[in-house]
Design an enzyme around this catalytic site. Structure first.
Site, short mmCIF file in Angstrom:
data_model
loop_
_atom_site.label_atom_id
_atom_site.label_comp_id
_atom_site.label_asym_id
_atom_site.label_seq_id
_atom_site.Cartn_x
_atom_site.Cartn_y
_atom_site.Cartn_z
N HIS A 163 34.68 -23.70 -6.15
CA HIS A 163 35.29 -23.75 -4.73
C HIS A 163 36.21 -24.29 -4.61
CE1 HIS A 163 34.25 -24.27 0.08
NE2 HIS A 163 35.64 -24.69 -0.30
N GLU A 164 36.89 -25.25 -5.00
CA GLU A 164 38.93 -26.41 -5.00
C GLU A 164 39.33 -24.66 -5.71
OE1 GLU A 164 38.86 -28.20 -2.30
OE2 GLU A 164 36.60 -28.33 -2.31
N HIS A 167 40.12 -22.35 -3.58
CA HIS A 167 41.34 -22.73 -2.27
C HIS A 167 42.65 -22.90 -2.93
CE1 HIS A 167 38.84 -23.17 1.29
NE2 HIS A 167 38.10 -24.35 0.33
N GLU A 253 36.18 -21.44 4.45
CA GLU A 253 35.70 -21.51 3.53
C GLU A 253 34.37 -20.96 2.93
OE1 GLU A 253 35.70 -25.01 2.64
OE2 GLU A 253 37.42 -25.41 3.41
#
Length: 347
Positions: A163-164, A167, A253
């Site tokens: 997930h990071e 980003h 998100e």
């Protein structure tokens, strides 16, 4: 729209928003400065010959230069300041099995995403959370709390790291790190200008009853209007900047969840990780409110964190975790991925 097209569109949108953010930030500081110059010039225009007359726009020039300096500093040192504010330490040589596992997972997700391996940091906090920061993939850092390492399984940790990494790939880190630096700067500016106004009032408010109030009405109405608008800007600016940071984070998100699930091929692992993060009772105290929008979950969730709608979109930094979990579970079932163990099944 294909996944690649969606990725490139997101990256381009973040580049564009970063530029407009800097322009808007400098314009806001210019308004605060030159607006104050106009207000003080009008207020002192009818003052006696020996009294102070505000002529040179020193406030506007100063605040505009300060805004440019803050933008440059946020661009160059924002990621370092965010990490410093959390008390994070860089993980150079893993000393525990959990740290070695984290390094291995980060390397795996760097390969899966096609990105350089980010620098890895550990935040001394028992609450499970994680965030990424940096200007781009080459300067990115990924930080996790000690509580996250103790709480998650390897697959769940992989989902959070993915997930990071999403980003980082989407250039969300650039926009959100700039926002973190600028939100703090606006709060400091508002506080500092408020103190300056109070100091000016105390220093110059004692001897106005004679010649200073002579005239038709004791003051310039236009000056008072400009001054009220200027003061209102100082009061509202920190609130608006925080709302902007929250709204920017909230919309990104879902995409980071979906992109991270593509890296791992296991969306249910991230769903299970989010369940555990939602179940954590205490806030992430090491992460300040100014950097909350960088985290995978809100470090201090409030009443609106679990809701949707206009007010929640404006005032909560993250979308509802249950909604994120539901979307990830839907992705997992559609892809036929094996079910990751939930919090309920492990208790």
């Amino acid at each position: 729209m294909s996944a690649d097209a969606n990725l490139f569109a997101q990256q381009e949108a973040n580049r564009r928003r970063s530029i407009w953010l800097v322009i808007g930030f400098i314009a806001f500081f210019a308004w605060v400065g030159f607006g104050g110059d106009v207000a003080f010039a009008l207020l002192t225009a009818d003052a006696p010959a020996g009294a102070y007359h505000h002529v040179f726009p020193v406030i506007g020039l100063f605040t505009t230069l300060v805004a440019g300096g803050i933008c440059w500093y946020s661009w160059r040192n924002g990621p370092r300041q965010v990490l410093w504010s959390t008390g994070a330490r860089e993980l150079i040589e893993p000393a525990t099995p959990e740290e070695r596992q984290l390094v291995n997972v980060v390397e795996e997700m760097a390969i899966a995403s096609g990105l350089p391996r980010p620098r890895v940091w550990i935040v001394p906090d028992d609450d499970p959370n994680a965030f990424a920061t940096g200007r781009d993939a080459e300067t990115a850092s990924l930080a996790v709390t000690e509580g996250l390492l103790r709480t998650l399984s390897r697959d769940e940790l992989q989902g959070v790291v993915a997930h990071e990494m999403a980003h980082i790939q989407n250039l969300d880190v650039r926009l959100m790190t700039l926002l973190a630096g600028m939100v703090g700067a606006i709060a400091l500016m508002s506080d500092g200008m408020g103190r300056m106004i109070r100091g000016t009032r105390y220093a110059g408010g004692g001897g106005r009853s004679g010649e200073g109030s002579r005239g038709k009405g004791g003051g310039n109405p236009l000056a008072l209007v400009v001054l009220v608008l200027w003061l209102l800007t100082l009061v509202v600016a920190p609130i608006v900047s925080r709302i902007l940071a929250m709204a920017v984070s909230r919309k990104r998100e879902y995409l980071a969840d979906a992109t991270g699930a593509q890296f791992t091929r296991n969306p249910l692992a991230l769903a299970s990780a989010l369940e555990k993060l939602e179940a954590a009772a205490s806030p992430t105290r090491a992460i300040t409110r100014g950097a909350a929008h960088l985290c995978i979950v809100d470090p201090a969730p409030g009443l609106l964190s679990g809701r949707e709608g206009f007010f929640a979109d404006a005032l909560a930094s993250h979308p509802p975790i249950r909604q994120r979990i539901s979307r990830l579970q839907g992705m997992g079932y559609l892809a036929g991925s094996p079910a990751a163990p939930s919090v309920a099944s492990q208790s």
